[in-house]
Design an enzyme around this catalytic site. Structure first.
Site, PDB file in Angstrom:
ATOM      1  N   GLU A 115      -7.294 -18.694  -6.727  1.00 33.38           N
ATOM      2  CA  GLU A 115      -7.800 -20.035  -6.995  1.00 33.38           C
ATOM      3  C   GLU A 115      -6.846 -21.143  -6.526  1.00 33.38           C
ATOM      4  OE1 GLU A 115      -9.519 -21.298 -10.590  1.00 33.38           O
ATOM      5  OE2 GLU A 115     -10.242 -19.307 -11.182  1.00 33.38           O
ATOM      6  N   HIS A 119     -14.695 -23.466  -1.354  1.00 29.89           N
ATOM      7  CA  HIS A 119     -14.446 -22.018  -1.397  1.00 29.89           C
ATOM      8  C   HIS A 119     -14.522 -21.413   0.001  1.00 29.89           C
ATOM      9  CE1 HIS A 119     -14.759 -21.403  -5.814  1.00 29.89           C
ATOM     10  NE2 HIS A 119     -15.495 -22.494  -5.765  1.00 29.89           N
ATOM     11  N   GLY A 158     -16.328 -19.468  -7.864  1.00 31.20           N
ATOM     12  CA  GLY A 158     -16.026 -18.535  -6.774  1.00 31.20           C
ATOM     13  C   GLY A 158     -17.055 -17.426  -6.684  1.00 31.20           C
ATOM     14  N   CYS A 173     -15.744 -26.182 -12.363  1.00 32.67           N
ATOM     15  CA  CYS A 173     -15.199 -24.927 -12.919  1.00 32.67           C
ATOM     16  C   CYS A 173     -16.345 -24.208 -13.635  1.00 32.67           C
ATOM     17  CB  CYS A 173     -14.053 -25.228 -13.883  1.00 32.67           C
ATOM     18  SG  CYS A 173     -13.335 -23.733 -14.625  1.00 32.67           S
ATOM     19  N   CYS A 178     -13.447 -16.205 -11.576  1.00 31.89           N
ATOM     20  CA  CYS A 178     -13.688 -17.573 -11.089  1.00 31.89           C
ATOM     21  C   CYS A 178     -15.199 -17.742 -10.979  1.00 31.89           C
ATOM     22  CB  CYS A 178     -13.014 -17.775  -9.730  1.00 31.89           C
ATOM     23  SG  CYS A 178     -13.278 -19.421  -9.019  1.00 31.89           S
TER      24      CYS A 178
HETATM   25  N1  LIG Z   1      -9.363 -23.615  -9.085  1.00 29.93           N
HETATM   26  C1  LIG Z   1     -10.651 -24.307  -8.937  1.00 29.93           C
HETATM   27  C2  LIG Z   1     -11.086 -24.924 -10.292  1.00 29.93           C
HETATM   28  C3  LIG Z   1     -11.418 -23.859 -11.330  1.00 29.93           C
HETATM   29  C4  LIG Z   1     -12.536 -22.963 -10.874  1.00 29.93           C
HETATM   30  C5  LIG Z   1     -12.711 -21.652 -11.626  1.00 29.93           C
HETATM   31  N2  LIG Z   1     -11.825 -21.407 -12.729  1.00 29.93           N
HETATM   32  C6  LIG Z   1     -14.170 -21.427 -12.010  1.00 29.93           C
HETATM   33  O1  LIG Z   1     -14.452 -20.722 -12.993  1.00 29.93           O
HETATM   34  O2  LIG Z   1     -15.039 -21.931 -11.261  1.00 29.93           O
HETATM   35  C7  LIG Z   1     -10.510 -25.427  -7.878  1.00 29.93           C
HETATM   36  O3  LIG Z   1      -9.384 -25.877  -7.640  1.00 29.93           O
HETATM   37  O4  LIG Z   1     -11.544 -25.810  -7.314  1.00 29.93           O
END
Ligand SMILES: N[C@H](CCC[C@H](N)C(=O)O)C(=O)O
Length: 308
Positions: free
Chosen positions: A220, A171, A232, A85, A229
């Site tokens: 997400e 991703h 992301g 994250c 994100c």
């Molecule tokens: N939903 C993402 C985790 C949080 C990523 C995001 N909040 C960031 O800032 O990178 C996953 O399942 O891989």
């Protein structure tokens, strides 16, 4: 169940509410206190009406390997534990310094997606070395015969072209002409759970403005569309460069605000610089029944981290 027994089944869990560009987190220090929460309890706490409300829960633990300062565990709003994250990493760095768990400016952190390095800057900004992106489909994971800069997937009879990148977490990145008109609500959930992604995926919708500026929205995995994100944004940077559309330094604007990204190219790490915010400290009552084996976000509190 008597009130006393009901009360005895709970414990007060201190936490700090933080966000990175509106991607918001419940942050828990599991060094100074024991931490055990089942996925169903995490998802209840994530609820924005019946709980605290957050996109992810971040758990600070003692290091589990040499040469790192902390371990950092990440749980999505649906209770699933994930590998990485980016926005959370910045808030993590600010939290451990604010809480005097370390006084280091450069912090090495073990995550399920690999070790990352965080550098505390001015005014709550944190520079994160997010590591080298993984492009081999099998390691994302993504089902494809061979590696390519773009892939075509069939989604409910519609052909979709996308890039696939792992920043430790999976991703997919689609190019769009206008993020505000992007089919995030429609395509996001369909692609998040597409069978080609055995562990699901985060879905980015990237609009390239010019070689140094882009806009991004992300649906997400395990949380739905968020205001930002971080991983992301890094994946979108990689996808844009692989397609020859972006240069090494990019200002990536998400709904919650901008991130500064830098990527020299294959084999190099993605660098991400961005803000953090502390919103409030609180405590919440959580069940302390012993979690079912193998199903809990579990770590036991240990002695306080020695000063950095
Ligand atoms: N939903 C993402 C985790 C949080 C990523 C995001 N909040 C960031 O800032 O990178 C996953 O399942 O891989």
């Amino acid at each position: 169940m008597s009130d006393n027994r009901r009360r005895s089944n709970g414990a007060n869990l201190p936490f700090t509410k933080m966000h990175g560009l509106g991607n918001d987190f419940m942050v828990v220090d599991a060094i100074s206190q024991p931490f055990r929460l089942r996925p169903d309890v995490i998802s209840k706490l994530a609820d924005r009406h019946f709980g605290i409300g957050f996109d992810q829960l971040l758990v600070v633990e003692p290091p589990g390997m040499p040469d790192v300062d902390f371990r950092y565990r990440i749980f999505n709003a649906d209770g699933s534990e994930v590998e990485q994250c980016g926005n959370g990493a910045r808030c993590f760095a600010r939290f451990v310094r604010d809480q005097r768990l370390t006084n280091k400016k450069v912090i090495r952190v073990q995550t399920a997606g690999g070790v990352i390095e965080l550098k505390a800057g001015k005014d709550g900004w944190v520079l994160v070395n997010m590591g080298v992106p993984e492009l081999e489909p099998a390691k994302v994971p993504f089902e494809a015969a061979q590696r390519s800069n773009t892939y075509r997937l069939e989604v409910n009879g519609e052909a979709v072209e996308l890039s696939v990148v792992s920043m430790g977490n999976p991703h997919a990145v689609l190019l769009v002409d206008d993020v505000d008109a992007a089919p995030v609500e429609r395509l996001g959930p369909l692609l998040e759970s597409h069978p080609a992604f055995p562990r699901k995926a985060n879905i980015g919708f990237l609009q390239v403005i010019d070689r140094h500026n882009a806009k991004l929205r992300v649906f997400e995995r395990g949380a739905g569309e968020t205001l930002a994100c971080g991983s992301g944004a890094c994946a979108a940077m990689v996808a844009g460069r692989l397609r020859g559309l972006l240069d090494e330094k990019v200002r990536m604007v998400l709904r919650g605000g901008p991130l500064a990204l830098e990527w020299q190219g294959e084999g190099a790490p993605v660098m991400m610089d961005g803000p953090t915010a502390r919103v409030f400290d609180g405590q919440v009552r959580v069940p302390i029944d012993s979690p079912r084996r193998g199903r809990s976000g579990r770590s036991s509190g240990r002695r306080r981290q020695k000063k950095g």
